[in-house]
Design a protein around this motif. Sequence first.
Motif, short mmCIF file in Angstrom:
data_model
loop_
_atom_site.label_atom_id
_atom_site.label_comp_id
_atom_site.label_asym_id
_atom_site.label_seq_id
_atom_site.Cartn_x
_atom_site.Cartn_y
_atom_site.Cartn_z
N ARG A 124 -9.81 3.80 2.60
CA ARG A 124 -10.00 4.89 1.64
C ARG A 124 -8.84 5.87 1.79
O ARG A 124 -8.57 6.35 2.90
CB ARG A 124 -11.34 5.58 1.92
CG ARG A 124 -11.72 6.61 0.90
CD ARG A 124 -12.32 5.94 -0.30
NE ARG A 124 -12.82 6.92 -1.25
CZ ARG A 124 -12.96 6.67 -2.52
NH1 ARG A 124 -12.66 5.48 -2.99
NH2 ARG A 124 -13.41 7.58 -3.33
N GLN B 57 2.10 1.73 -3.53
CA GLN B 57 0.96 2.18 -4.35
C GLN B 57 0.69 3.67 -4.11
O GLN B 57 0.49 4.42 -5.06
CB GLN B 57 -0.28 1.35 -4.01
CG GLN B 57 -1.49 1.71 -4.83
CD GLN B 57 -2.72 0.95 -4.37
OE1 GLN B 57 -3.05 0.95 -3.18
NE2 GLN B 57 -3.38 0.29 -5.30
N TYR B 58 0.73 4.10 -2.86
CA TYR B 58 0.50 5.51 -2.55
C TYR B 58 1.55 6.40 -3.20
O TYR B 58 1.24 7.45 -3.76
CB TYR B 58 0.49 5.75 -1.03
CG TYR B 58 0.40 7.21 -0.69
CD1 TYR B 58 -0.81 7.88 -0.77
CD2 TYR B 58 1.53 7.94 -0.35
CE1 TYR B 58 -0.90 9.24 -0.50
CE2 TYR B 58 1.45 9.29 -0.08
CZ TYR B 58 0.24 9.93 -0.15
OH TYR B 58 0.16 11.27 0.10
N ILE C 152 -12.34 4.46 -7.61
CA ILE C 152 -11.57 5.69 -7.83
C ILE C 152 -12.49 6.89 -8.01
O ILE C 152 -13.47 6.83 -8.73
CB ILE C 152 -10.67 5.53 -9.07
CG1 ILE C 152 -9.71 4.36 -8.86
CG2 ILE C 152 -9.91 6.81 -9.37
CD1 ILE C 152 -9.07 3.87 -10.13
N PRO D 253 0.81 -1.22 0.00
CA PRO D 253 0.00 0.00 0.00
C PRO D 253 0.84 1.27 0.00
O PRO D 253 0.46 2.27 -0.62
CB PRO D 253 -0.83 -0.10 1.29
CG PRO D 253 -0.83 -1.54 1.64
CD PRO D 253 0.47 -2.08 1.15
N CYS E 260 -5.66 0.26 -7.73
CA CYS E 260 -6.61 1.13 -7.03
C CYS E 260 -8.03 0.73 -7.40
O CYS E 260 -8.30 0.35 -8.53
CB CYS E 260 -6.38 2.60 -7.40
SG CYS E 260 -4.76 3.21 -6.93
N GLU E 261 -8.93 0.85 -6.44
CA GLU E 261 -10.34 0.51 -6.67
C GLU E 261 -11.22 1.66 -6.22
O GLU E 261 -10.80 2.49 -5.42
CB GLU E 261 -10.71 -0.75 -5.88
CG GLU E 261 -9.92 -1.98 -6.30
CD GLU E 261 -10.19 -3.18 -5.43
OE1 GLU E 261 -10.87 -3.04 -4.38
OE2 GLU E 261 -9.71 -4.27 -5.77
N TYR F 57 -9.17 6.83 -3.53
CA TYR F 57 -9.27 5.44 -3.96
C TYR F 57 -9.28 4.52 -2.75
O TYR F 57 -8.88 4.91 -1.66
CB TYR F 57 -8.12 5.08 -4.92
CG TYR F 57 -6.75 5.15 -4.29
CD1 TYR F 57 -6.15 4.01 -3.77
CD2 TYR F 57 -6.06 6.35 -4.21
CE1 TYR F 57 -4.89 4.07 -3.18
CE2 TYR F 57 -4.81 6.42 -3.62
CZ TYR F 57 -4.23 5.27 -3.11
OH TYR F 57 -3.00 5.34 -2.53
N ASP F 58 -9.74 3.30 -2.98
CA ASP F 58 -9.71 2.26 -1.96
C ASP F 58 -8.50 1.39 -2.21
O ASP F 58 -8.15 1.09 -3.35
CB ASP F 58 -10.97 1.39 -2.00
CG ASP F 58 -12.21 2.14 -1.54
OD1 ASP F 58 -12.07 3.18 -0.87
OD2 ASP F 58 -13.32 1.67 -1.85
N THR F 59 -7.85 0.98 -1.13
CA THR F 59 -6.74 0.05 -1.22
C THR F 59 -6.89 -1.02 -0.16
O THR F 59 -7.50 -0.78 0.89
CB THR F 59 -5.38 0.78 -1.08
OG1 THR F 59 -4.33 -0.13 -1.40
CG2 THR F 59 -5.17 1.32 0.31
N LEU G 186 -4.45 4.30 -12.68
CA LEU G 186 -4.74 3.97 -11.28
C LEU G 186 -5.26 2.54 -11.15
O LEU G 186 -4.89 1.82 -10.22
CB LEU G 186 -5.75 4.97 -10.71
CG LEU G 186 -5.23 6.40 -10.54
CD1 LEU G 186 -6.39 7.35 -10.25
CD2 LEU G 186 -4.19 6.48 -9.44
N VAL H 127 0.74 6.73 -6.83
CA VAL H 127 -0.41 7.63 -7.04
C VAL H 127 0.04 9.08 -6.86
O VAL H 127 -0.34 9.96 -7.63
CB VAL H 127 -1.57 7.29 -6.08
CG1 VAL H 127 -2.67 8.34 -6.16
CG2 VAL H 127 -2.14 5.91 -6.40
#
Length: 135
Positions: free
Chosen positions: A122, A35-36, A76, A32, A73-74, A97-99, A68, A39
């Motif tokens: 979130r 991923q952040y 979004i 995560p 990412c979900e 986004y949700d992770t 994304l 983003v």
Amino acid sequence: MRKKSKGSFTKELLVSIIFISIFVIGINYLPPLTQYINVLDMQRGYKMEMMKEGYLSYDSRQKLKNELVNIGCENISIVATDSKVKWGQDIKLIIEYDTKIKEAKVEDNNGFSIKIADKVKRIRVDDKKTISTAT
């Protein structure tokens, strides 16, 4: 040669278990965080494009959304200046986004145990450049 004191094996075992637990928990938070960072880099790049163009075009918004999705990412949400503004006016680009993260809890029901559960978090990326939980 010096004799080991009583209970030294127990202490060493406990320290080993603590270090292994910290390592396992740390490994779970790495994806995560990566991923952040990705983003944040994307947001910065698109913000530079917006400064040049004066807004975020529909095509750029779709391209950003696809990028994304490609990194996992979900759900979004993109809030951006979508009509051309004059030079010097404020523009905004907020990505939510949700992770999926792993949440670790220490339980002491029948002895020491660590429970790791999947959780959806979130995340909001905006101009503040800080990790924040969307409310």
